[in-house]
Design a protein around this motif. Structure first.
Motif, short mmCIF file in Angstrom:
data_model
loop_
_atom_site.label_atom_id
_atom_site.label_comp_id
_atom_site.label_asym_id
_atom_site.label_seq_id
_atom_site.Cartn_x
_atom_site.Cartn_y
_atom_site.Cartn_z
N SER A 277 0.83 -1.21 0.00
CA SER A 277 0.00 0.00 0.00
C SER A 277 0.86 1.26 0.00
O SER A 277 0.56 2.24 -0.69
N ARG A 278 1.95 1.23 0.75
CA ARG A 278 2.85 2.38 0.76
C ARG A 278 3.47 2.59 -0.61
O ARG A 278 3.62 3.74 -1.07
N MET A 279 3.84 1.53 -1.23
CA MET A 279 4.42 1.65 -2.57
C MET A 279 3.42 2.25 -3.56
O MET A 279 3.76 3.10 -4.39
N LYS A 280 2.14 1.81 -3.42
CA LYS A 280 1.12 2.37 -4.31
C LYS A 280 0.92 3.86 -4.07
O LYS A 280 0.78 4.65 -5.02
N SER A 281 0.89 4.26 -2.77
CA SER A 281 0.73 5.69 -2.47
C SER A 281 1.90 6.51 -2.99
O SER A 281 1.74 7.61 -3.52
N LEU A 282 3.11 5.92 -2.86
CA LEU A 282 4.28 6.62 -3.40
C LEU A 282 4.20 6.76 -4.91
O LEU A 282 4.59 7.79 -5.48
N GLU A 283 3.70 5.74 -5.57
CA GLU A 283 3.55 5.83 -7.02
C GLU A 283 2.55 6.92 -7.42
O GLU A 283 2.77 7.68 -8.37
N LEU A 284 1.43 7.01 -6.65
CA LEU A 284 0.46 8.07 -6.93
C LEU A 284 1.06 9.47 -6.73
O LEU A 284 0.86 10.39 -7.53
N ASP A 285 1.80 9.61 -5.62
CA ASP A 285 2.46 10.90 -5.37
C ASP A 285 3.43 11.24 -6.49
O ASP A 285 3.53 12.40 -6.92
N ASN A 286 4.14 10.24 -6.94
CA ASN A 286 5.09 10.47 -8.03
C ASN A 286 4.38 10.93 -9.29
O ASN A 286 4.83 11.85 -10.00
N LYS A 287 3.24 10.30 -9.59
CA LYS A 287 2.47 10.70 -10.76
C LYS A 287 1.98 12.15 -10.63
O LYS A 287 2.06 12.95 -11.58
N ASN A 288 1.50 12.51 -9.42
CA ASN A 288 1.02 13.86 -9.21
C ASN A 288 2.15 14.89 -9.37
O ASN A 288 1.97 15.96 -9.96
N LEU A 289 3.32 14.53 -8.86
CA LEU A 289 4.45 15.44 -9.00
C LEU A 289 4.85 15.60 -10.46
O LEU A 289 5.18 16.71 -10.91
N HIS A 290 4.80 14.52 -11.20
CA HIS A 290 5.10 14.61 -12.63
C HIS A 290 4.11 15.54 -13.33
O HIS A 290 4.49 16.35 -14.20
N LYS A 291 2.84 15.45 -12.92
CA LYS A 291 1.82 16.30 -13.54
C LYS A 291 2.07 17.77 -13.23
O LYS A 291 1.97 18.64 -14.10
N VAL A 292 2.42 18.04 -11.96
CA VAL A 292 2.69 19.43 -11.56
C VAL A 292 3.90 19.98 -12.32
O VAL A 292 3.89 21.13 -12.79
N VAL A 293 4.91 19.16 -12.47
CA VAL A 293 6.10 19.60 -13.20
C VAL A 293 5.77 19.90 -14.65
O VAL A 293 6.23 20.88 -15.25
N ASP A 294 4.94 19.04 -15.24
CA ASP A 294 4.54 19.28 -16.64
C ASP A 294 3.76 20.59 -16.78
O ASP A 294 3.97 21.37 -17.73
N ASP A 295 2.86 20.87 -15.80
CA ASP A 295 2.09 22.12 -15.84
C ASP A 295 3.02 23.33 -15.72
O ASP A 295 2.85 24.34 -16.42
N LEU A 296 3.99 23.24 -14.83
CA LEU A 296 4.93 24.34 -14.67
C LEU A 296 5.75 24.58 -15.93
O LEU A 296 6.03 25.72 -16.32
N ARG A 297 6.14 23.50 -16.57
CA ARG A 297 6.88 23.65 -17.82
C ARG A 297 6.04 24.34 -18.89
O ARG A 297 6.53 25.21 -19.63
N ALA A 298 4.76 23.96 -18.94
CA ALA A 298 3.88 24.59 -19.94
C ALA A 298 3.72 26.08 -19.65
O ALA A 298 3.76 26.92 -20.57
N MET A 299 3.55 26.43 -18.36
CA MET A 299 3.42 27.85 -18.01
C MET A 299 4.69 28.62 -18.35
O MET A 299 4.64 29.75 -18.85
N LEU A 300 5.84 28.02 -18.09
CA LEU A 300 7.10 28.69 -18.42
C LEU A 300 7.24 28.92 -19.92
O LEU A 300 7.69 29.98 -20.36
N SER A 301 6.84 27.92 -20.68
CA SER A 301 6.92 28.09 -22.14
C SER A 301 6.00 29.22 -22.62
O SER A 301 6.37 30.03 -23.48
N LYS A 302 4.79 29.31 -22.02
CA LYS A 302 3.88 30.40 -22.38
C LYS A 302 4.46 31.76 -22.02
O LYS A 302 4.40 32.72 -22.80
N LEU A 303 5.06 31.85 -20.83
CA LEU A 303 5.65 33.12 -20.41
C LEU A 303 6.81 33.52 -21.33
O LEU A 303 6.97 34.69 -21.67
N GLU A 304 7.61 32.54 -21.71
CA GLU A 304 8.71 32.85 -22.62
C GLU A 304 8.21 33.36 -23.96
O GLU A 304 8.76 34.32 -24.53
#
Length: 278
Positions: free
Chosen positions: A87-114
């Motif tokens: 169960s801990r491994m599954k929760s860590l995997e979910l957190d990792n996916k969420n972090l990847h999503k946040v990073v992707d959103d930040l990259r998109a915002m940075l590209s728009k600002l540029e």
């Protein structure tokens, strides 16, 4: 030979020799050999049953503390631990996916600002280039003025200045007359004052009605008499307290006192009790 004892005989092919042969090793000798072997093993530092003793010690302490564990409970605890880890491994995997999503959103915002910054820089580029031209323009103006002045020298009218001066004076005179007319239409402010006079008689036998009649008989431009009353002074004597409104430019207090004191038969003195500007 004692019963139960064992004797080792030599091997012979002849049965007759077997009966006459002597035993090679007696039971006592074999027992001595076994004991000596056991003693040798006892002196060795090898604990073959250590695992068994460890298990017995563990079970003893667990029973002493009130913990009863069977192989089934041990298996159940192991399975629970494994499920918790999963169960801990599954929760860590979910957190990792969420972090990847946040990073992707930040990259998109940075590209728009540029991209927006690039557009702004392009739009501000021409304005910066034209700025030096705007600064240089005032420097070139005197030259143009000089050229225009040289061209206008031929067109100067020497007799036109008098007409312009006359026109300016006429306009100025009209404006002055208009201002004077507007000012004359406004009502002028008249400064007025409210005065309260104390008129004292000679004695208690003086007729106060006659005294008041004498005072009110004084008439001047800018003088308006008001209410009056008799105020006792003492010993049966009363004074006349009368109010009036005067225009400051036309009637003064000195003139008013002189006119009142002219009636010497009735009036002893005049005092100003109150003086207020209106």
């Amino acid at each position: 030979m004692l019963p139960g004892s064992h004797v080792l005989f030599s091997v012979t092919r002849n049965p007759a020799e077997k009966l006459n042969s002597k035993p090679l090793v007696t039971y006592q000798t074999f027992q001595n050999i076994a004991m000596s072997a056991l003693q040798g093993l006892a002196q060795e530092k090898i604990w073959f049953d250590k695992s068994r003793y460890d298990e017995a010690e563990r079970s003893f302490y667990e029973g002493d503390n009130g913990i009863e564990q069977t192989p089934q409970s041990q298996n159940a605890s192991k399975s629970e631990d494994q499920s918790e880890v999963i169960s801990r491994m599954k929760s860590l995997e979910l957190d990792n996916k969420n972090l990847h999503k946040v990073v992707d959103d930040l990259r998109a915002m940075l590209s728009k600002l540029e991209s927006r910054m690039a557009v702004l820089e392009k739009s501000q580029g021409p304005a910066k280039k034209t700025a030096p031209i705007a600064k240089a323009a005032p420097i070139q103006k005197p030259k143009v003025a000089e050229q225009n002045g040289a061209d206008d020298d031929d067109d100067i009218d020497l007799f036109g200045s008098d007409e312009e001066d006359e026109e300016a004076e006429r306009i100025k005179a009209e404006r002055v007359t208009e201002y004077a007319a507007r000012k004359s239409k406004k009502p002028a402010l008249i400064a007025k004052s409210s005065i309260l006079l104390d008129v004292k008689p000679w004695d208690d036998e003086t007729e106060m009605s006659k005294l008041e009649e004498c005072v009110r008989s004084i008439q001047m431009d800018g003088l308006l008499w008001g209410a009056s009353k008799l105020v006792p002074v003492g010993y049966g004597i009363k004074k006349l307290q009368i109010g009036c409104v005067v225009e400051d430019d036309k009637v003064g207090t000195d003139i008013l006192e002189e006119e009142i004191t002219k009636f010497e038969d009735y009036i002893q003195s005049v005092d100003i009790a109150a003086f207020n500007k209106i």
